[in-house]
Every structure is written in structure tokens, then in C-alpha cells.
Design a protein around this motif. Sequence first.
Motif, PDB file in Angstrom:
ATOM      1  N   ARG A 189      44.933 -79.601 112.942  1.00  0.00           N
ATOM      2  CA  ARG A 189      45.230 -81.227 112.493  1.00  0.00           C
ATOM      3  C   ARG A 189      46.425 -81.522 113.449  1.00  0.00           C
ATOM      4  O   ARG A 189      46.601 -82.775 113.462  1.00  0.00           O
ATOM      5  N   THR A 201      52.576 -72.620 113.359  1.00  0.00           N
ATOM      6  CA  THR A 201      52.162 -74.103 113.420  1.00  0.00           C
ATOM      7  C   THR A 201      53.517 -74.960 113.294  1.00  0.00           C
ATOM      8  O   THR A 201      53.938 -75.929 114.049  1.00  0.00           O
ATOM      9  N   ALA A 246      45.169 -76.107 109.424  1.00  0.00           N
ATOM     10  CA  ALA A 246      46.187 -77.031 109.614  1.00  0.00           C
ATOM     11  C   ALA A 246      46.876 -76.939 111.109  1.00  0.00           C
ATOM     12  O   ALA A 246      47.302 -78.176 111.581  1.00  0.00           O
ATOM     13  N   GLN A 289      50.783 -70.349 109.712  1.00  0.00           N
ATOM     14  CA  GLN A 289      51.475 -71.555 109.434  1.00  0.00           C
ATOM     15  C   GLN A 289      52.910 -71.483 110.095  1.00  0.00           C
ATOM     16  O   GLN A 289      53.403 -72.695 110.294  1.00  0.00           O
TER      17      GLN A 289
END
Length: 201
Positions: free
Chosen positions: A109, A83, A106, A80
Motif C-alpha cells: 500500500r 515498512t 501493508a 511492519q
Amino acid sequence: MFSLCLCLGLAACGTSGGGDGSTAPPGAGDIKIGMSVSTLNNPYFVQLRDGAQAQAKKLGATLTVTDAQNDASQQVNQVQNFTSQNMKAVIINPVDSDAAAPAVKAAERVRIPVVAADRGVNGAEVAQTVASDNVAGGKLAAQELAKQLGEKGTVVVLQGTPGTSASRDRGRASPKASPPIPGSRSWPSNRPTSIAPRAWT
């Protein structure tokens, strides 16, 4: 595997590493890739990190490597973070093939490609998976074990990290599964390791 992971990571960014990966492609220095390794307490994954870092240096890319310390939730946080830092690509060596899925989704996306290394990710689409055939490897090991034992005897299977695709795949080809050895039984990795001297009887 080390070089291939990095080259696939760069390819996923839309940049090619060239024939032998020895020269940096145009603009490679601007490419930042995140890599989350399941644990650096395992010499194999230390080699995975070192090989990836060496290849990144050759290609002129910036590689950030984190150690999940066999903690699936910590690894999710690491991916995360990659990202949120807008890495061009992420390489993940999952602690748990199922638990890694939400973080991989995630990243996808926001169009950050993810390459799975050594272990697959279940329930999420990755740009590429770089891994050996663990079912075939487990079967070959079981066949050799059976041969050495004369296809009879007691076998204790020390399982790998629970939840990883590699552990599951190798387990599908354990001595208990193929070929059948009377008295074979599995022994989870979280049980006391003092059984190791008694593993071959």
C-alpha cells in the motif's frame, strides 16, 4: 537463490545489480532492504541469510535481517517495522504463507515491493517469488523412495512447518499421493520426533 533474492530486491527498488552482481550500481549505498527469515535454527535459512548478506555487500546495499523464530505474529511485526522504517524493499521467507499476507499488503500500500523467498505468500501480491518447485521435488523424492522400497512397505512422512507453501506443495507429492505405496501415512511435525528411528520400515 541468495543472489537472486537480493538482485530482485534491488530491481524492485528500480536499481539493477548489473551482469554478475559484482559491482555496486550508482546510489546502491542509499538502498536499505529488510529481510525477515522464518528461523535461523535451520542451517538452510542460515545460508539464505549469509548469501543475501554477501550479495548486499557486493552491491553496496544495506541489508537488515531479522529472525522470526518460526513465530508468524513476530514476523508480521518485523515486516511492519520494515515498512515503518521506509525500507526500499522487503524480502520475506514466510513462517506461514497465509499469516504473512496482511503485512505484505501493508507494505504494498505504501509502494514498498516485497520479494518472497523459498515460500510463497497467499492472498497478497508480491513483486516476485524466488523458490524451487516443491511439488516436482516432492514427486521426485517419492518416486525414488518407492523405487528403493520396491513400491511396497510402510512409510512415515515427517511433514515440514505447517502453514508454509513449501510444506503444502511437498505434501501434494508425498508417497501417499504419488506414487501410491500401501500403508503410507503422514506424521505431523509437531508430534514427538522419537519416531524418526522408525521412519523407514
